[in-house]
Design a protein around this motif. Structure first.
Motif, PDB file in Angstrom:
ATOM      1  N   ASP A   1      -0.056   4.924   1.564  1.00 54.91           N
ATOM      2  CA  ASP A   1      -0.845   5.399   2.696  1.00 54.91           C
ATOM      3  C   ASP A   1      -1.400   6.786   2.389  1.00 54.91           C
TER       4      ASP A   1
ATOM      5  N   GLU B   1       0.922   6.252  11.660  1.00 56.81           N
ATOM      6  CA  GLU B   1       1.290   4.843  11.851  1.00 56.81           C
ATOM      7  C   GLU B   1       2.677   4.535  11.278  1.00 56.81           C
TER       8      GLU B   1
ATOM      9  N   GLU C   1       4.465   5.329   7.664  1.00 57.18           N
ATOM     10  CA  GLU C   1       4.039   6.613   7.100  1.00 57.18           C
ATOM     11  C   GLU C   1       5.160   7.645   7.245  1.00 57.18           C
TER      12      GLU C   1
HETATM   13 NA    NA Z   1      -2.002   3.838   6.761  1.00 58.81          NA
END
Ligand code: NA
Ligand code: ADP
Ligand code: DGP
Ligand code: NA
Length: 206
Positions: free
Chosen positions: A12, A147, A150
């Motif tokens: 991410d 999110e 993460e």
């Molecule tokens: Na993400």
């Protein structure tokens, strides 16, 4: 002759969206037909469920069922990918089957169990993993933490799972520590340029 399928993978906030956009623009500038797909594709019925699950960290769904939803979300676009490639559209995917395996593997699900639902999906000709050795460089980027998933300890586990693909013939790591957007783009281009004129063999599958 058919067009190549190119996947960009990474943790991410590693720069996938930035890089897939730049790659698509460069391909368009070279007069290639190209289509960018992003997984999860959050606008479909299944994608909306996934979106809720990612945004609401309290949303309850078993690891196995989430895994199958992400896979089903890719299957929703399987025929479209094949159609595009056979019609000479280069397809660039922002995340793909590898993320499916790595994120669920990081929760403890077995590698082969994770890969099974994606068997039969078109296999990329080139897969590029944006790799950080210094995890702090990615977990401190803007937006990180918004999110589910993460969280730095979890991302370390995901990173370890991605390593399992290093033996796959299409897999390439690009080390992105301390590299500018332009530097990363140039390295991606060096890997993609050899295939932009098309591929002679049939579409491979997982
Ligand atoms: Na993400
Ligand atoms: P992803 O799609 O992997 O989540 P993004 O492309 O959205 O990542 O990038 C996450 C953040 O990091 C954005 O704010 C972006 O502008 C920034 N970023 C992307 N590439 C770099 C880079 N090479 N160096 C520094 N910051 C970057
Ligand atoms: P983004 O790429 O930023 O839109 O985020 C999507 C999130 O979902 C990210 O944390 C990675 C995760 N993800 C992507 N594909 C899969 C998958 O197939 N399975 C699981 N469990 N997670 C996935
Ligand atoms: Na992104």
């Amino acid at each position: 002759m058919r067009a190549p399928l190119i996947a960009i993978e990474g943790l991410d906030r590693s720069g996938k969206s930035t890089q897939t956009l730049k790659l698509v623009r460069r391909l368009q500038d070279s007069n290639r037909s190209v289509k960018l797909l992003k997984f999860p594709e959050r606008t479909t019925a299944i994608g909306k469920l996934i979106d809720q699950y990612l945004k609401d960290k309290k949303y309850k769904l078993s690891d196995e069922s989430v895994h199958l939803l992400f896979s089903a979300n890719r299957w929703e676009l399987q025929d479209k990918i094949i159609d595009l490639l056979t019609n000479q559209y280069i397809v660039v995917v922002d995340r793909y089957v590898y993320s499916g395996v790595a994120y669920s593997g990081a929760k403890g699900l077995k590698f082969q169990w994770c890969l099974n639902p994606d068997l039969g999906m078109p296999k990329p000709d080139v897969t590029i993993f944006l790799k950080f050795n210094d995890m702090l460089q990615v977990t401190t980027r803007s937006g990180f933490g918004e999110e589910r998933y993460e969280e730095s300890e979890f991302q370390k586990k995901v990173c370890a799972q991605f390593k399992k693909f290093e033996g796959f013939s299409e897999w390439h790591n690009i080390n992105v520590d301390n590299k500018s957007i332009e530097e990363v783009h140039d390295e991606i281009w060096n890997l993609v340029e050899p295939v932009i004129n098309g591929i002679n063999n049939d579409i491979q599958t997982f």
